[in-house]
Write an enzyme that holds these catalytic residues in place. Structure first.
Site, PDB file in Angstrom:
ATOM      1  CB  SER A 657      -0.932   0.009   1.220  1.00  0.00           C
ATOM      2  OG  SER A 657      -0.186   0.020   2.422  1.00  0.00           O
ATOM      3  CE  LYS A 700      -3.122   1.924   4.984  1.00  0.00           C
ATOM      4  NZ  LYS A 700      -2.800   1.410   3.636  1.00  0.00           N
TER       5      LYS A 700
END
Length: 808
Positions: A657, A700
């Site tokens: 990611s 996040k």
């Protein structure tokens, strides 16, 4: 000069950051008005698999229910099994009885349901009746007279023989004497027995005459004495025949009564005949003991146990349908049964009465539910279960026997036929591992019920959720939820699913949320649970779990962990990761930096070099290197050496990611263009520069927002996410409010060019027909810097002294 068209994405509208559930759309005001939901929701595939497995009667169609913990798979399976079991017949009872021919191999008897207890009572009653009837028969006048007649007959016969012998001997002057040493012969003269001295005084001729006669009678006496054991044996046989006849008369009507009652059960009739033969052959077990020791009394009690019945499985009583058994501790003994032992006089003893059933016995004719992980953790249990399913029979064995280490004599109970449907419940990984490594698994467990962890967020499923909540409140006597509280639960379900268009199927978490909200409602003396209590429960659960997150945020705010939220830096960008602490996940910002110099096209991943980078992370770095080579090295080799590193990282790095983030910082380092530090980035990249979706997008974003909020929101801060992740956004209310007020921004990115333009504020630039990028673009700056490094490498190679090789 060509004017460059900006391609940087605009920030998302606040309405796209959180998908609300409108309580006004509900046809109820509180869940108390709803009918509780009896069925499970969102598990159509699993439900179809369970039904199929239950209806398949062929060998091997056992079921493995796989899915994440908390999805309700065990409850669903049990409910379906109970519904199916109600329509099936009640299985029969099973008993063990003594095997008089081979005592260490007890015999199994099958009976219709509810017939086991009557057989136990009948055999116990028979024992008591025999203990009364037999002593009475043997103490009766008839038996005593017959016994005395036999004794008298034997005594008379013996006396007649001895009397005749004595008369014959006397006629020949030989006397038969009874001495302490037994019978003896002596010379007789004028009716008087000669003493030793008188015998020696006789002439030698007369002595010889007496000796010959005595020798003749001695041989005849020995012949007569030799016949005495035969006479004794004949007497014993007559007494035994009398005993059998008497026992037969006493036992016969008792056994015949039981035979008539159990006339339709062949196994019981066979056992009754065996018992009859055993009692007739040796009735001493039922006769009173003469004054004996306690040991003899204990032995008599143990002997009588042979005539009892051990009811192993009792399916009598109010049971309806087939059994559904769930074994929480599937050890070998709990699964297959066991033979217990008792200490007697310092010795471990056992018999068929100490055979105990296992879960397979109790579930025989029905269904058995086992936790796969617990089963596999028990030594020998998995192999024993497979043996039972392969052979369709239950054979009781100890762990020592299974290992082949049995050193003492034990019982070998007759195996019992097995007809059971086994359901294993476990994680998907266990199912996949068993399928891959156990060749018998696929043959014995042909059906897999795959439970999903989420479902579509449709109006139908939302209504089902509301009814499910109503059922939980009714069952656990909790306050009901008003419509706003239900809406907040639905929103939290979407958050747990990590998708605004899906709902979590993790029923355990939702039920816990309702319970905890009920606690806060009762604490505030509220009759209904409102949205405020739902949020209070969510916040309280987060507060109990977020110590590590708060510690990290604190260290960032204090400057111990360096994360910049203002200004711009070359070769430095804020990446985002997710940390999972049990069931609590949170985002952690990290600085990612890159340095470049002339080299031979190497992109060094420092995390991988020190064995902290996992394979997926390394794959992402290799993909971004492929992108660089394709875009900037199509005509010439890349003459750079670059390093990538997660700063202040002291643990493993896994996942791809951050690959787009690493590519952005690498482009910044090559082009020497600063990246705005008020922006953070997440997303993976493919070889064509497309930004791909990642997991944990909400956590996040919130992790970087908390850092910016602690340091002060400037209105220039935000997060770049893959455009494919927009549908997953279910952000916290404070993040949504900041976005609505323009103090924080979420940018959806589809390509690397869009992202680098947003991060640098400089157009990325598109190539013209000749493949050249505009002068004031990021891509042109990258290409120019690479060309300079390539020329520098060429200059180094030309200026390097030639290598001299001396041949010796």
């Amino acid at each position: 000069m060509t004017k460059l068209k900006p391609i940087a994405p605009a920030p998302l509208d606040a309405s796209r950051l959180y998908t609300l559930c409108d309580p006004e759309s509900f046809p109820f005001t509180e869940t108390g008005q709803l009918d509780p939901l009896e069925d499970f929701i969102g598990q159509d595939r699993a439900v179809a698999a369970v039904r199929f497995a239950m209806d398949m009667d062929h060998h091997g169609y056992n079921l493995f229910a796989l899915g994440p913990q908390g999805t309700g798979k065990q409850s669903l399976v049990r409910r379906f099994l109970e519904q199916t079991a109600d329509s099936r017949p009640v299985p029969g009872d099973w008993c063990y009885v003594h095997n008089f021919d081979d005592p260490h191999k007890p015999r199994a008897i099958s009976l219709p349901a509810s017939q086991g207890q009557p057989l136990v009572r009948d055999m116990d009653g028979l024992i008591e009746d025999l203990r009364s009837a037999l002593p009475a028969a043997f103490e009766g006048e008839t038996f005593q007279n017959h016994q005395q007649a036999i004794e008298d007959e034997y005594k008379k016969h013996q006396e007649d023989r001895f009397s005749g012998f004595q008369d014959q001997a006397a006629e020949r002057d030989v006397a038969l004497l009874r001495t302490p040493m037994g019978l003896a012969l002596a010379p007789l003269k004028d009716g008087e027995v000669l003493s030793s001295d008188d015998f020696k005084a006789l002439p030698e001729e007369d002595q010889d005459h007496y000796r010959r006669r005595m020798a003749d009678f001695q041989s005849r006496l020995e012949e007569m004495m030799a016949e005495m054991p035969r006479w004794e044996k004949e007497k014993r046989e007559k007494l035994r025949a009398l005993t059998k006849e008497t026992t037969q008369l006493a036992v016969g009507h008792l056994i015949d009564a039981l035979r008539e009652k159990w006339a339709d059960r062949a196994q019981v009739l066979t056992h009754l005949e065996t018992v009859r033969d055993q009692v007739v052959e040796d009735p001493r077990d039922f006769l009173p003991l003469p004054d004996g020791s306690p040991e003899e009394a204990a032995g008599r009690g143990a002997s009588l146990r042979r005539f009892k019945v051990n009811l192993l499985v009792d399916n009598g009583g109010p049971r309806r349908g087939a059994p559904v058994v769930e074994e929480e501790h599937p050890t070998l003994g709990n699964l297959l049964g066991r033979v217990e032992q008792v200490a007697q006089q310092g010795t471990l003893m056992t018999d068929f009465n100490l055979i105990k059933p296992g879960a397979l016995h109790r579930a025989n004719g029905g269904f058995l539910i086992l936790d796969a992980r617990r089963l596999l953790m028990q030594p020998l249990a998995w192999e024993a279960l497979k043996r039972a399913l392969r052979g369709d029979r239950i054979r009781i064995e100890s762990a020592a026997e299974a290992w082949g280490f049995a050193g003492t004599v034990t019982l070998e109970p007759e195996p019992i036929p097995l007809d059971v449907k086994v359901v294993l419940v476990g994680d998907p990984m266990l199912h996949y591992l068993l399928s891959a490594h156990d060749p018998e698994f696929a043959e014995l467990f042909k059906v897999a019920a795959d439970f999903d962890d989420r479902m579509p967020r449709t109006e139908e499923y939302i209504r089902h959720y509301a009814r499910l909540i109503a059922g939980v409140c009714n069952k656990e006597k909790l306050p009901h939820l008003d419509a706003a509280a239900v809406a907040r639960v639905i929103e939290q379900c979407a958050r747990l699913a990590g998708d605004s268009e899906r709902l979590s199927a993790h029923m355990s978490s939702i039920v816990d949320l309702v319970r905890e909200a009920a606690y806060w409602a009762r604490s505030g003396d509220r009759e209904l649970i409102g949205a405020e209590q739902i949020q209070q429960a969510i916040d309280a659960r987060e507060f109990r779990s977020d110590r590590i997150r708060d510690r990290i945020q604190e260290e960032i705010a204090r400057g111990t962990l360096l994360v910049e939220t203002e200004g711009a830096r070359v070769g430095q960008v804020n990446g985002l990761a997710v940390l999972q602490m049990n069931d609590f996940a949170f985002g952690k910002p990290s600085r990612i930096s890159a340095r470049v110099r002339p080299g031979r096209g190497e992109v060094i991943d420092i995390e991988r070099e020190v064995a902290l980078g996992g394979p997926l992370h390394s794959k992402g770095v290799l993909i971004l290197a492929s992108f660089l080579n394709h875009r900037y090295g199509a005509d010439r080799p890349l003459s750079l050496a670059a390093t990538l590193v997660f700063e202040q990282s002291y643990g493993g790095i896994e996942g791809d990611s951050a690959s787009s983030t690493e590519l952005y910082v690498l482009l910044s380092a090559i082009a020497e263009i600063p990246i705005k530090q008020g922006l953070a980035v997440t997303g993976s990249v493919d070889s064509f520069g497309r930004v791909q979706a990642i997991g944990g997008v909400n956590e996040k974003i919130e992790g970087f927002f908390d850092v910016c909020k602690a340091k002060g929101l400037t209105g220039e801060q935000g997060v770049l996410i893959p455009a494919a992740n927009v549908k997953h956004l279910m952000l916290r209310h404070d993040v949504v409010a900041a976005a609505r007020e323009g103090r924080f921004h979420i940018y959806p990115v589809e390509t690397i060019d869009e992202g680098i333009e947003r991060l640098t504020g400089i157009p990325a630039g598109q190539p013209d027909d000749d493949g050249d990028y505009p002068l004031t673009s990021v891509n042109r700056a990258v290409g120019t810097r690479l060309q300079r490094m390539a020329r520098r490498m060429q200059d180094r190679e030309r200026s390097a002294p030639p290598i001299q090789v001396t041949m010796g």
